[in-house]
Enzyme design. Structure first.
Site, PDB file in Angstrom:
ATOM      1  N   HIS A  57       3.825   7.481   3.383  1.00  0.00           N
ATOM      2  CA  HIS A  57       4.769   6.355   3.393  1.00  0.00           C
ATOM      3  C   HIS A  57       4.399   5.352   2.308  1.00  0.00           C
ATOM      4  O   HIS A  57       3.330   5.450   1.691  1.00  0.00           O
ATOM      5  CB  HIS A  57       4.812   5.667   4.761  1.00  0.00           C
ATOM      6  CG  HIS A  57       3.575   4.908   5.130  1.00  0.00           C
ATOM      7  ND1 HIS A  57       2.502   5.492   5.771  1.00  0.00           N
ATOM      8  CD2 HIS A  57       3.218   3.613   4.939  1.00  0.00           C
ATOM      9  CE1 HIS A  57       1.567   4.576   5.970  1.00  0.00           C
ATOM     10  NE2 HIS A  57       1.964   3.431   5.471  1.00  0.00           N
ATOM     11  N   GLU A  77       7.657   1.335   5.009  1.00  0.00           N
ATOM     12  CA  GLU A  77       7.132   0.298   5.894  1.00  0.00           C
ATOM     13  C   GLU A  77       7.445  -1.057   5.260  1.00  0.00           C
ATOM     14  O   GLU A  77       7.253  -1.252   4.056  1.00  0.00           O
ATOM     15  CB  GLU A  77       5.612   0.477   6.042  1.00  0.00           C
ATOM     16  CG  GLU A  77       4.942  -0.545   6.950  1.00  0.00           C
ATOM     17  CD  GLU A  77       3.436  -0.304   7.101  1.00  0.00           C
ATOM     18  OE1 GLU A  77       2.916   0.708   6.575  1.00  0.00           O
ATOM     19  OE2 GLU A  77       2.777  -1.151   7.749  1.00  0.00           O
ATOM     20  N   HIS A 117       0.826  -1.215   0.000  1.00  0.00           N
ATOM     21  CA  HIS A 117       0.000   0.000   0.000  1.00  0.00           C
ATOM     22  C   HIS A 117       0.853   1.254   0.000  1.00  0.00           C
ATOM     23  O   HIS A 117       2.053   1.206   0.277  1.00  0.00           O
ATOM     24  CB  HIS A 117      -0.960   0.032   1.205  1.00  0.00           C
ATOM     25  CG  HIS A 117      -0.288   0.116   2.543  1.00  0.00           C
ATOM     26  ND1 HIS A 117       0.023  -0.996   3.299  1.00  0.00           N
ATOM     27  CD2 HIS A 117       0.120   1.170   3.285  1.00  0.00           C
ATOM     28  CE1 HIS A 117       0.598  -0.622   4.428  1.00  0.00           C
ATOM     29  NE2 HIS A 117       0.667   0.696   4.454  1.00  0.00           N
TER      30      HIS A 117
END
Lengths: 146, 146
Positions: B88, B137, B8
């Site tokens: 992010h 991430e 994502h």
């Protein structure tokens, strides 16, 4: 519009050599394109493929470096983000003219004409201030993908 | 590490209601999750699915809003980007502990412990200053996806 594939996320990079090394050596990318020179824009781009569960085309990373520092569409971004960072996101649509007409109808500020740049298919950009802070590229789905 | 799926892209949003309306009504998303409350982080998240050519799982958009404004991991970002924006990016790996050990070996600054948050699978974050300006991430691939 009808939301299509997330074609790519664009990252401004101060050094293409460092960025390619990061994606290959730190992130473990195995499919990295050759450099593509966009003379008219004063930019150089490289595409990094990302894997998918299906094995089909994943969202790409587009690394973008200035060929003519201080004189490109990246200049302001790099001044604010000297390390580079996420610059734009690109979604596909089936019909670029229909999408453009719809953004115009909604009063979204479109940045420049519809044009063909690195992907060989027409694109336009919509102003981040009208798009939840995101510079958004709209791209007609490349024909080869279907 | 071995580059996995782009799971994502995370977007900080000043208003979840406005952001969900944008993704549904302007961008044409048809698959939008319910709100997920992350009490411990003081955040609320919503996932927007994006289509793929394969029909399988595309890269998601994670919309993130502060439940407790001024006191979360988003506070600094929203102060600099009051409209919101790309916060992010998240990539999957097969083994979170192996990936963490490799980032440590490379001297990359990891932000906090490996932990389970919105996806039910372990994640950690790596400092943007060590990642080409991108808060990154790293997520162990959700088991359900395989």
């Amino acid at each position: 519009m009808k939301l299509g594939r997330m074609n790519h996320v664009g990252y401004a990079v101060p050094s293409m050599a460092d960025a390619v090394a990061h994606w290959r050596d730190v992130m473990g990318a195995t499919s990295v394109s050759d450099e593509i020179i966009l003379e008219e824009q004063g930019l150089k781009v490289v595409f990094v493929d990302t894997p998918t569960d299906s094995g089909m085309n994943g969202t790409q990373i587009e690394l973008i470096e200035e060929l003519t520092p201080g004189q490109t569409a990246l200049t302001g971004f790099l001044a604010k983000n000297p390390l580079g960072g996420q610059h734009h996101v690109c979604f596909e649509v089936p019909d670029i003219d229909a999408a453009r007409a719809e953004f115009e109808r909604l009063g979204k500020r479109i940045l420049g004409p519809t044009r063909i740049v690195a992907h060989g298919t027409p694109i336009f950009f919509v102003h981040p201030k009208d798009m939840q802070g995101m510079l958004t590229e709209i791209m007609e789905s490349p024909k080869a993908a279907h």
